[in-house]
Design a protein around this motif. Structure first.
Motif, PDB file in Angstrom:
ATOM      1  N   VAL A 290      14.862   6.261  -3.429  1.00 12.95           N
ATOM      2  CA  VAL A 290      14.675   6.446  -4.858  1.00 12.95           C
ATOM      3  C   VAL A 290      13.282   6.957  -5.185  1.00 12.95           C
ATOM      4  CG1 VAL A 290      13.898   4.087  -5.308  1.00 12.95           C
ATOM      5  CG2 VAL A 290      15.118   5.335  -7.087  1.00 12.95           C
ATOM      6  N   SER A 291      12.285   6.669  -4.360  1.00 11.05           N
ATOM      7  CA  SER A 291      10.929   7.160  -4.608  1.00 11.05           C
ATOM      8  C   SER A 291      10.877   8.688  -4.584  1.00 11.05           C
ATOM      9  CB  SER A 291       9.949   6.587  -3.579  1.00 11.05           C
ATOM     10  OG  SER A 291       9.891   5.192  -3.664  1.00 11.05           O
ATOM     11  N   GLY A 292      11.624   9.287  -3.646  1.00 15.16           N
ATOM     12  CA  GLY A 292      11.681  10.740  -3.586  1.00 15.16           C
ATOM     13  C   GLY A 292      12.352  11.334  -4.803  1.00 15.16           C
ATOM     14  N   PHE A 293      13.400  10.649  -5.289  1.00 15.52           N
ATOM     15  CA  PHE A 293      14.076  11.133  -6.492  1.00 15.52           C
ATOM     16  C   PHE A 293      13.147  11.051  -7.699  1.00 15.52           C
ATOM     17  CE2 PHE A 293      16.614  10.688 -10.306  1.00 15.52           C
ATOM     18  CZ  PHE A 293      17.542  11.703 -10.171  1.00 15.52           C
ATOM     19  N   ILE A 294      12.330  10.011  -7.776  1.00 16.32           N
ATOM     20  CA  ILE A 294      11.389   9.865  -8.883  1.00 16.32           C
ATOM     21  C   ILE A 294      10.387  11.005  -8.893  1.00 16.32           C
ATOM     22  CG2 ILE A 294       9.540   8.434  -9.810  1.00 16.32           C
ATOM     23  CD1 ILE A 294      12.343   7.383 -10.346  1.00 16.32           C
ATOM     24  N   SER A 295       9.900  11.388  -7.716  1.00 14.11           N
ATOM     25  CA  SER A 295       8.960  12.510  -7.633  1.00 14.11           C
ATOM     26  C   SER A 295       9.594  13.791  -8.154  1.00 14.11           C
ATOM     27  CB  SER A 295       8.493  12.701  -6.182  1.00 14.11           C
ATOM     28  OG  SER A 295       7.840  11.554  -5.714  1.00 14.11           O
TER      29      SER A 295
ATOM     30  N   THR B 263      -2.673   3.226  -7.602  1.00 12.83           N
ATOM     31  CA  THR B 263      -2.600   3.477  -9.044  1.00 12.83           C
ATOM     32  C   THR B 263      -1.638   4.609  -9.394  1.00 12.83           C
ATOM     33  OG1 THR B 263      -4.536   4.937  -8.889  1.00 12.83           O
ATOM     34  CG2 THR B 263      -4.935   2.631  -9.460  1.00 12.83           C
ATOM     35  N   GLY B 264      -1.254   5.419  -8.418  1.00 14.48           N
ATOM     36  CA  GLY B 264      -0.298   6.498  -8.667  1.00 14.48           C
ATOM     37  C   GLY B 264       1.150   6.077  -8.520  1.00 14.48           C
ATOM     38  N   CYS B 265       1.396   4.805  -8.244  1.00 15.90           N
ATOM     39  CA  CYS B 265       2.765   4.290  -8.110  1.00 15.90           C
ATOM     40  C   CYS B 265       3.528   4.483  -9.414  1.00 15.90           C
ATOM     41  CB  CYS B 265       2.702   2.811  -7.730  1.00 15.90           C
ATOM     42  SG  CYS B 265       4.300   2.016  -7.569  1.00 15.90           S
ATOM     43  N   SER B 266       4.741   5.021  -9.344  1.00 17.58           N
ATOM     44  CA  SER B 266       5.544   5.322 -10.530  1.00 17.58           C
ATOM     45  C   SER B 266       6.152   4.054 -11.123  1.00 17.58           C
ATOM     46  CB  SER B 266       6.650   6.313 -10.192  1.00 17.58           C
ATOM     47  OG  SER B 266       6.126   7.518  -9.690  1.00 17.58           O
ATOM     48  N   VAL B 267       6.413   4.097 -12.443  1.00 15.18           N
ATOM     49  CA  VAL B 267       7.013   2.962 -13.146  1.00 15.18           C
ATOM     50  C   VAL B 267       8.235   3.446 -13.915  1.00 15.18           C
ATOM     51  CG1 VAL B 267       6.686   1.160 -14.885  1.00 15.18           C
ATOM     52  CG2 VAL B 267       4.787   1.814 -13.404  1.00 15.18           C
ATOM     53  N   VAL B 268       9.366   2.762 -13.728  1.00 10.29           N
ATOM     54  CA  VAL B 268      10.584   3.033 -14.486  1.00 10.29           C
ATOM     55  C   VAL B 268      11.153   1.706 -14.968  1.00 10.29           C
ATOM     56  CG1 VAL B 268      11.132   5.123 -13.173  1.00 10.29           C
ATOM     57  CG2 VAL B 268      12.117   2.926 -12.475  1.00 10.29           C
ATOM     58  N   SER B 269      12.116   1.793 -15.870  1.00  7.25           N
ATOM     59  CA  SER B 269      12.859   0.608 -16.295  1.00  7.25           C
ATOM     60  C   SER B 269      14.269   0.708 -15.741  1.00  7.25           C
ATOM     61  CB  SER B 269      12.899   0.515 -17.824  1.00  7.25           C
ATOM     62  OG  SER B 269      13.699  -0.578 -18.239  1.00  7.25           O
ATOM     63  N   ALA B 270      14.774  -0.391 -15.228  1.00 10.56           N
ATOM     64  CA  ALA B 270      16.152  -0.428 -14.757  1.00 10.56           C
ATOM     65  C   ALA B 270      17.088  -0.585 -15.943  1.00 10.56           C
ATOM     66  CB  ALA B 270      16.350  -1.575 -13.773  1.00 10.56           C
ATOM     67  N   SER B 271      18.284  -0.046 -15.832  1.00  8.72           N
ATOM     68  CA  SER B 271      19.268  -0.187 -16.904  1.00  8.72           C
ATOM     69  C   SER B 271      19.800  -1.613 -16.988  1.00  8.72           C
ATOM     70  CB  SER B 271      20.434   0.792 -16.695  1.00  8.72           C
ATOM     71  OG  SER B 271      21.037   0.582 -15.433  1.00  8.72           O
ATOM     72  N   GLY B 272      19.670  -2.354 -15.902  1.00 12.95           N
ATOM     73  CA  GLY B 272      20.075  -3.761 -15.874  1.00 12.95           C
ATOM     74  C   GLY B 272      18.976  -4.573 -15.237  1.00 12.95           C
ATOM     75  N   SER B 273      19.344  -5.440 -14.290  1.00 12.78           N
ATOM     76  CA  SER B 273      18.337  -6.229 -13.593  1.00 12.78           C
ATOM     77  C   SER B 273      17.653  -5.383 -12.526  1.00 12.78           C
ATOM     78  CB  SER B 273      18.964  -7.461 -12.943  1.00 12.78           C
ATOM     79  OG  SER B 273      19.756  -7.103 -11.826  1.00 12.78           O
ATOM     80  N   ALA B 274      16.378  -5.642 -12.302  1.00 10.08           N
ATOM     81  CA  ALA B 274      15.630  -4.908 -11.289  1.00 10.08           C
ATOM     82  C   ALA B 274      16.137  -5.248  -9.887  1.00 10.08           C
ATOM     83  CB  ALA B 274      14.147  -5.227 -11.409  1.00 10.08           C
ATOM     84  N   ARG B 275      16.638  -6.457  -9.712  1.00  9.47           N
ATOM     85  CA  ARG B 275      17.151  -6.849  -8.399  1.00  9.47           C
ATOM     86  C   ARG B 275      18.364  -6.003  -8.021  1.00  9.47           C
ATOM     87  NH1 ARG B 275      18.386 -13.013  -6.232  1.00  9.47           N
ATOM     88  NH2 ARG B 275      18.826 -12.394  -4.080  1.00  9.47           N
TER      89      ARG B 275
ATOM     90  N   GLY C 159       0.799  -1.226   0.000  1.00 13.52           N
ATOM     91  CA  GLY C 159       0.000   0.000   0.000  1.00 13.52           C
ATOM     92  C   GLY C 159       0.826   1.268   0.000  1.00 13.52           C
ATOM     93  N   HIS C 160       2.055   1.215   0.544  1.00 10.43           N
ATOM     94  CA  HIS C 160       2.933   2.390   0.600  1.00 10.43           C
ATOM     95  C   HIS C 160       4.000   2.371  -0.500  1.00 10.43           C
ATOM     96  CE1 HIS C 160       1.342   3.807   4.461  1.00 10.43           C
ATOM     97  NE2 HIS C 160       1.294   2.535   4.822  1.00 10.43           N
ATOM     98  N   CYS C 161       3.939   1.407  -1.401  1.00 10.12           N
ATOM     99  CA  CYS C 161       4.944   1.300  -2.457  1.00 10.12           C
ATOM    100  C   CYS C 161       4.819   2.470  -3.424  1.00 10.12           C
ATOM    101  CB  CYS C 161       4.770  -0.028  -3.201  1.00 10.12           C
ATOM    102  SG  CYS C 161       5.967  -0.297  -4.510  1.00 10.12           S
ATOM    103  N   GLY C 162       5.929   3.152  -3.670  1.00  6.04           N
ATOM    104  CA  GLY C 162       5.906   4.326  -4.545  1.00  6.04           C
ATOM    105  C   GLY C 162       6.560   4.112  -5.887  1.00  6.04           C
ATOM    106  N   LEU C 163       7.164   2.919  -6.116  1.00  2.00           N
ATOM    107  CA  LEU C 163       7.911   2.713  -7.351  1.00  2.00           C
ATOM    108  C   LEU C 163       7.932   1.247  -7.748  1.00  2.00           C
ATOM    109  CD1 LEU C 163       9.882   3.840  -9.554  1.00  2.00           C
ATOM    110  CD2 LEU C 163      11.735   3.231  -7.993  1.00  2.00           C
ATOM    111  N   ILE C 164       7.712   0.996  -9.040  1.00  2.88           N
ATOM    112  CA  ILE C 164       7.933  -0.316  -9.639  1.00  2.88           C
ATOM    113  C   ILE C 164       9.046  -0.160 -10.668  1.00  2.88           C
ATOM    114  CG2 ILE C 164       6.956  -2.162 -11.057  1.00  2.88           C
ATOM    115  CD1 ILE C 164       4.238  -1.524  -9.935  1.00  2.88           C
ATOM    116  N   ALA C 165      10.113  -0.925 -10.500  1.00  5.90           N
ATOM    117  CA  ALA C 165      11.219  -0.918 -11.459  1.00  5.90           C
ATOM    118  C   ALA C 165      11.175  -2.213 -12.250  1.00  5.90           C
ATOM    119  CB  ALA C 165      12.558  -0.783 -10.733  1.00  5.90           C
ATOM    120  N   LEU C 166      11.043  -2.107 -13.569  1.00  5.98           N
ATOM    121  CA  LEU C 166      11.017  -3.275 -14.436  1.00  5.98           C
ATOM    122  C   LEU C 166      12.430  -3.603 -14.892  1.00  5.98           C
ATOM    123  CD1 LEU C 166       7.953  -2.346 -16.703  1.00  5.98           C
ATOM    124  CD2 LEU C 166       7.954  -3.727 -14.612  1.00  5.98           C
ATOM    125  N   GLY C 167      12.780  -4.874 -14.874  1.00  6.58           N
ATOM    126  CA  GLY C 167      14.083  -5.281 -15.366  1.00  6.58           C
ATOM    127  C   GLY C 167      14.214  -5.005 -16.849  1.00  6.58           C
TER     128      GLY C 167
END
Length: 389
Positions: free
Chosen positions: A153-158, A124-136, A93-101
């Motif tokens: 990193v969530s603050g940097f995304i904002s 639904t407002g959670c941000s989505v980015v792609s990682a340059s490598g693996s998401a892990r 519920g508090h997740c602010g970022l999804i990083a895709l591998g």
């Protein structure tokens, strides 16, 4: 029986509710035992491979953040595996970022977003980015970043979403783009790098100082710093990356980005000036209509504040008026913006990541349904206006 008057009744009601509110305030809304059985998550990374899916989560655990992970064939299996590994139920519920591998495809992304949104796992407002490598690897380094930035990193995304000239979509926006008539989403790529080590101090303190410094260095975890998004990933029929040169046009075409720096070259008196300005404001408008062929109009209007005025003031001293100089700088920026935007617009005729088909459908649904969907003969017109302050 004593009959109470209205004033006495009101006084008793006020006393009753006051006592009730005091008792409620002393009672925790969520039992502490329930909180202790949850893994509160700040950001998650998702990798997809031949052996299934891996979810890596940055958890919020007091002052220090931890990195946990789970594996499975599907997202629900992966989250359950994570719960079982750590003996707590994951709370997104508090997740602010999804990083895709970097290996996540369009089909993978649609499956992930549909699961997350349909089950109501993440805001639904959670941000989505792609990682340059693996998401892990991305999430592991993000946890280290938290120590230096406070909110991670969530603050940097904002900040990036509005201040660094690269719009970061929410999970809902990304899903809407993937399921639109255009069917393509643009995801900025983020990466990390290790901070450069400071050079050691030299002096006459001998081996004692050197030994102490060595022990201190070994006890410290290497710090990382984030690499601002300069490239973007296209989740289209074929997943590919826009390089930094191509991604410059996204500064002007993505909606929310409003600040940042802009550069342009200006030729004057056989000398080339590199103009650098701060983007004070920006308005973008992409419209479409059907004529004999599809017609796309790309409009950009921006106000720029010149950063190095001293570099061009010498031309004013040579007799050029200030208004003429401003007009020439504005023209230089308009030419630069048109060049950057046109590269993306022409490329979008193939994969339509700028949403041309979606706008054509909204303009004329009937004509759209009878149209063959070929954008190769579409005519693109540009309306670029720049003002230098």
């Amino acid at each position: 029986m004593i009959k109470l008057n209205r004033k006495r009744k009101n006084s008793l009601l006020v006393l009753f509710f006051s006592v009730m509110f005091i008792l409620i305030s002393l009672t925790p809304l969520v039992p502490s035992a329930e909180v202790e059985t949850r893994l509160m998550v700040n950001a998650i990374g998702i990798d997809v491979g031949e052996d299934g899916m891996t979810v890596t989560a940055e958890t919020i655990n007091g002052e220090e953040n931890e990195v946990v992970y789970g594996k499975g064939d599907m997202l629900v299996d992966t989250l359950q595996d994570l719960n079982e590994r750590y003996g707590r139920r994951i709370e997104l519920g508090h997740c602010g970022l999804i990083a895709l591998g970097s290996n996540v495809t369009r089909e993978d992304a649609i499956c992930i977003f549909m699961n997350v949104l349909s089950d109501g796992l993440i805001n639904t407002g959670c941000s989505v980015v792609s990682a340059s490598g693996s998401a892990r690897e991305f999430i592991s380094k993000a946890a280290l970043l938290t120590k230096s930035t406070g909110d991670g990193v969530s603050g940097f995304i904002s900040f990036t979403d509005s201040q660094a000239s690269m719009t970061v979509p929410s999970i809902l926006e990304a899903m809407q783009a993937l399921k639109s008539k255009s069917g393509v989403a643009v995801i900025p790529i983020l990466g990390f790098k290790e901070k450069e080590e400071e050079s050691g101090q030299s002096g006459s303190q001998g081996s004692t100082t050197e030994q102490g410094a060595s022990q201190n260095n070994q006890s410290k975890t290497k710090e990382t710093e984030i690499v601002p998004p300069k490239t973007a990933k296209m989740l289209s029929r074929e997943t590919y990356v826009l390089d930094e040169e191509m991604s410059k046009g996204l500064i002007w075409l993505l909606p929310r980005s409003k600040d940042g720096m802009a550069e342009a070259e200006m030729e004057l008196n056989n000398q080339t000036y590199v103009l650098r300005s701060v983007i004070e404001s920006k308005t973008t408008d992409v419209s479409a209509k059907f004529e004999d062929v599809p017609v796309i109009t790309v409009g950009v209007e921006t106000k720029l504040k010149l950063a190095q005025r001293y570099a061009v003031l010498s031309e004013v001293e040579k007799g050029l008026s200030l208004n003429e100089l401003h007009d020439m700088m504005a023209e230089a920026y308009e030419n630069s913006i048109r060049e950057e935007v046109s590269r993306l617009a022409e490329l979008s005729k193939t994969d339509d990541f700028l949403g041309f088909k979606t706008r054509l459908y909204r303009a004329d649904p009937k004509r759209f349904n009878s149209w063959d969907g070929d954008l190769s003969n579409a005519r693109i017109e540009y309306d670029i206006k720049a003002t230098v302050l």
